[in-house]
Write a protein that holds these residues in place. Sequence first.
Motif, PDB file in Angstrom:
ATOM      1  N   UNK A 182       0.949 -33.886  27.189  1.00 17.40           N
ATOM      2  CA  UNK A 182       2.317 -34.137  27.635  1.00 17.40           C
ATOM      3  C   UNK A 182       3.345 -33.438  26.753  1.00 17.40           C
ATOM      4  N   UNK A 183       3.104 -33.475  25.462  1.00 15.22           N
ATOM      5  CA  UNK A 183       4.082 -32.902  24.522  1.00 15.22           C
ATOM      6  C   UNK A 183       4.317 -31.422  24.783  1.00 15.22           C
ATOM      7  N   UNK A 184       3.237 -30.659  24.986  1.00 11.90           N
ATOM      8  CA  UNK A 184       3.402 -29.222  25.197  1.00 11.90           C
ATOM      9  C   UNK A 184       4.120 -28.940  26.518  1.00 11.90           C
ATOM     10  N   UNK A 185       3.814 -29.725  27.552  1.00 10.76           N
ATOM     11  CA  UNK A 185       4.489 -29.532  28.844  1.00 10.76           C
ATOM     12  C   UNK A 185       5.974 -29.850  28.728  1.00 10.76           C
ATOM     13  N   UNK A 186       6.284 -30.974  28.070  1.00 12.89           N
ATOM     14  CA  UNK A 186       7.686 -31.394  27.938  1.00 12.89           C
ATOM     15  C   UNK A 186       8.470 -30.400  27.095  1.00 12.89           C
ATOM     16  N   UNK A 187       7.898 -29.989  25.960  1.00 10.33           N
ATOM     17  CA  UNK A 187       8.620 -29.065  25.086  1.00 10.33           C
ATOM     18  C   UNK A 187       8.810 -27.710  25.744  1.00 10.33           C
ATOM     19  N   UNK A 188       7.859 -27.317  26.591  1.00 12.75           N
ATOM     20  CA  UNK A 188       8.029 -26.067  27.316  1.00 12.75           C
ATOM     21  C   UNK A 188       9.216 -26.117  28.260  1.00 12.75           C
ATOM     22  N   UNK A 189       9.382 -27.244  28.944  1.00 10.80           N
ATOM     23  CA  UNK A 189      10.514 -27.389  29.862  1.00 10.80           C
ATOM     24  C   UNK A 189      11.835 -27.562  29.120  1.00 10.80           C
ATOM     25  N   UNK A 190      11.800 -28.273  28.004  1.00  9.14           N
ATOM     26  CA  UNK A 190      13.016 -28.444  27.198  1.00  9.14           C
ATOM     27  C   UNK A 190      13.485 -27.101  26.651  1.00  9.14           C
ATOM     28  N   UNK A 191      12.525 -26.275  26.222  1.00  8.52           N
ATOM     29  CA  UNK A 191      12.875 -24.954  25.689  1.00  8.52           C
ATOM     30  C   UNK A 191      13.540 -24.102  26.760  1.00  8.52           C
ATOM     31  N   UNK A 218       0.443 -27.388  35.558  1.00  7.57           N
ATOM     32  CA  UNK A 218       1.463 -26.528  36.173  1.00  7.57           C
ATOM     33  C   UNK A 218       2.375 -27.316  37.099  1.00  7.57           C
ATOM     34  N   UNK A 219       1.781 -28.183  37.927  1.00  8.18           N
ATOM     35  CA  UNK A 219       2.597 -28.939  38.867  1.00  8.18           C
ATOM     36  C   UNK A 219       3.333 -30.088  38.187  1.00  8.18           C
ATOM     37  N   UNK A 220       2.756 -30.642  37.119  1.00  7.92           N
ATOM     38  CA  UNK A 220       3.487 -31.645  36.341  1.00  7.92           C
ATOM     39  C   UNK A 220       4.719 -31.012  35.715  1.00  7.92           C
ATOM     40  N   UNK A 221       4.572 -29.785  35.210  1.00 10.28           N
ATOM     41  CA  UNK A 221       5.714 -29.076  34.631  1.00 10.28           C
ATOM     42  C   UNK A 221       6.810 -28.880  35.674  1.00 10.28           C
ATOM     43  N   UNK A 222       6.418 -28.567  36.900  1.00 12.62           N
ATOM     44  CA  UNK A 222       7.413 -28.391  37.965  1.00 12.62           C
ATOM     45  C   UNK A 222       8.152 -29.699  38.249  1.00 12.62           C
ATOM     46  N   UNK A 223       7.413 -30.807  38.300  1.00 10.32           N
ATOM     47  CA  UNK A 223       8.048 -32.114  38.546  1.00 10.32           C
ATOM     48  C   UNK A 223       9.028 -32.448  37.436  1.00 10.32           C
ATOM     49  N   UNK A 224       8.601 -32.264  36.180  1.00  8.05           N
ATOM     50  CA  UNK A 224       9.488 -32.538  35.036  1.00  8.05           C
ATOM     51  C   UNK A 224      10.706 -31.619  35.055  1.00  8.05           C
ATOM     52  N   UNK A 225      10.503 -30.375  35.481  1.00 14.47           N
ATOM     53  CA  UNK A 225      11.609 -29.410  35.536  1.00 14.47           C
ATOM     54  C   UNK A 225      12.703 -29.902  36.478  1.00 14.47           C
ATOM     55  N   UNK A 226      12.297 -30.465  37.624  1.00 10.69           N
ATOM     56  CA  UNK A 226      13.286 -30.961  38.582  1.00 10.69           C
ATOM     57  C   UNK A 226      14.025 -32.179  38.024  1.00 10.69           C
ATOM     58  N   UNK A 227      13.273 -33.096  37.397  1.00 15.75           N
ATOM     59  CA  UNK A 227      13.893 -34.313  36.870  1.00 15.75           C
ATOM     60  C   UNK A 227      14.794 -34.012  35.679  1.00 15.75           C
ATOM     61  N   UNK A 228      14.337 -33.124  34.788  1.00 16.42           N
ATOM     62  CA  UNK A 228      15.154 -32.789  33.614  1.00 16.42           C
ATOM     63  C   UNK A 228      16.386 -31.984  34.016  1.00 16.42           C
ATOM     64  N   UNK A 229      16.211 -31.069  34.958  1.00 16.32           N
ATOM     65  CA  UNK A 229      17.361 -30.299  35.453  1.00 16.32           C
ATOM     66  C   UNK A 229      18.399 -31.227  36.056  1.00 16.32           C
ATOM     67  N   UNK A 230      17.930 -32.212  36.805  1.00 16.56           N
ATOM     68  CA  UNK A 230      18.827 -33.180  37.415  1.00 16.56           C
ATOM     69  C   UNK A 230      19.558 -33.992  36.344  1.00 16.56           C
ATOM     70  N   UNK A 231      18.816 -34.392  35.302  1.00 21.50           N
ATOM     71  CA  UNK A 231      19.410 -35.193  34.226  1.00 21.50           C
ATOM     72  C   UNK A 231      20.467 -34.396  33.471  1.00 21.50           C
ATOM     73  N   UNK A 232      20.166 -33.131  33.171  1.00 23.60           N
ATOM     74  CA  UNK A 232      21.116 -32.294  32.430  1.00 23.60           C
ATOM     75  C   UNK A 232      22.336 -31.995  33.282  1.00 23.60           C
ATOM     76  N   UNK A 233      22.110 -31.721  34.568  1.00 25.47           N
ATOM     77  CA  UNK A 233      23.214 -31.347  35.451  1.00 25.47           C
ATOM     78  C   UNK A 233      24.267 -32.449  35.539  1.00 25.47           C
TER      79      UNK A 233
END
Length: 333
Positions: A182-191, A218-233
Amino acid sequence: MFINYLKERRSWILLFLLLQFLLVFIAYIDSAVSIQSILYYVFLSALLFVIFILIRYQKEMKFYMGLKEAEDLLDFSDREQLSPFEGMVAESITYHFETLKKSVSKSERRLDQEKDELFSWIHEVKTPLTALKLMIDRIEDQALKREMTYEWLRIHLLLDQQLHQKRIPFMENDLYIEQTDLESVIFGEVKTLQSWCIQKGIGFDIDLEYNEVMTDAKWLAFILRQLLTNAVKYSDASDIQLKSAEREGQIILEIADKGRGIDSRDLPRIFEKGFTSTAHHQDHAATGMGLYLAKQAAEPLKIRIDVESAPGEGSTFTLTFPKSNEFVQITGM
């Protein structure tokens, strides 16, 4: 089914009963006609009529049952045994079905071609986009660099969203379930979102009590990307909290922000395609696709997404990962 057949042929039955009643009535009022003989005739007629109904039921229902079963819809190999009307129905159905099948096949080929062209276009656009990112990195004016990085990121995220939107209907062919960090996926999206977060003064508070989950990275990263993008926006200067825990034997990941929140009347609809907001309906930056795509991608992975939110208090999205035995449904093993 027999009851339905009797209802369909009730005009026959009523006519037969009417004729028998008329015959008995004539014998009743005419003393020259033997009532016993007439009743005997009525009995034999009724018996023959019942036999006739049963024979017709077997013959006609064979045809109609063939229509009811989709796999036998076009199995009219014994068409010479059909009645003239049944033959007309069979011919009409066959014609329309063949026409529809050709139309569907043509539409599928056109959609496949458009999909391939879109994939090709997206990959072609990524090349100049990568070159543009390298050029932006060489800009010395930091204010200009941040602004251009933000605009580059918006284009990058929109292209990525469009690419995955076309892949989701076929994502089950692309799944690779494994122990995912989880950590590597999350940090990749945060970066990826780093420049945008710096511009808005947003930080991340990450607390992962459980760091490994069984899923497709890969698909977990996509899901997190949508949620994090939404949170930041929809957040201003604040921290977005991500923490993992165990609940009822399942690993959960919570993503909590201090943004504008979601109105209670909107909560049941936020995962619908194209839905933006009723409280902020004039927000042209919202596309209504991020959460919808996240939900669509989560379903094949057996990940449940829940949300708690209130206007002005932020939102908390909870990802509940499936138990180990549920992966049999995903992998088919």
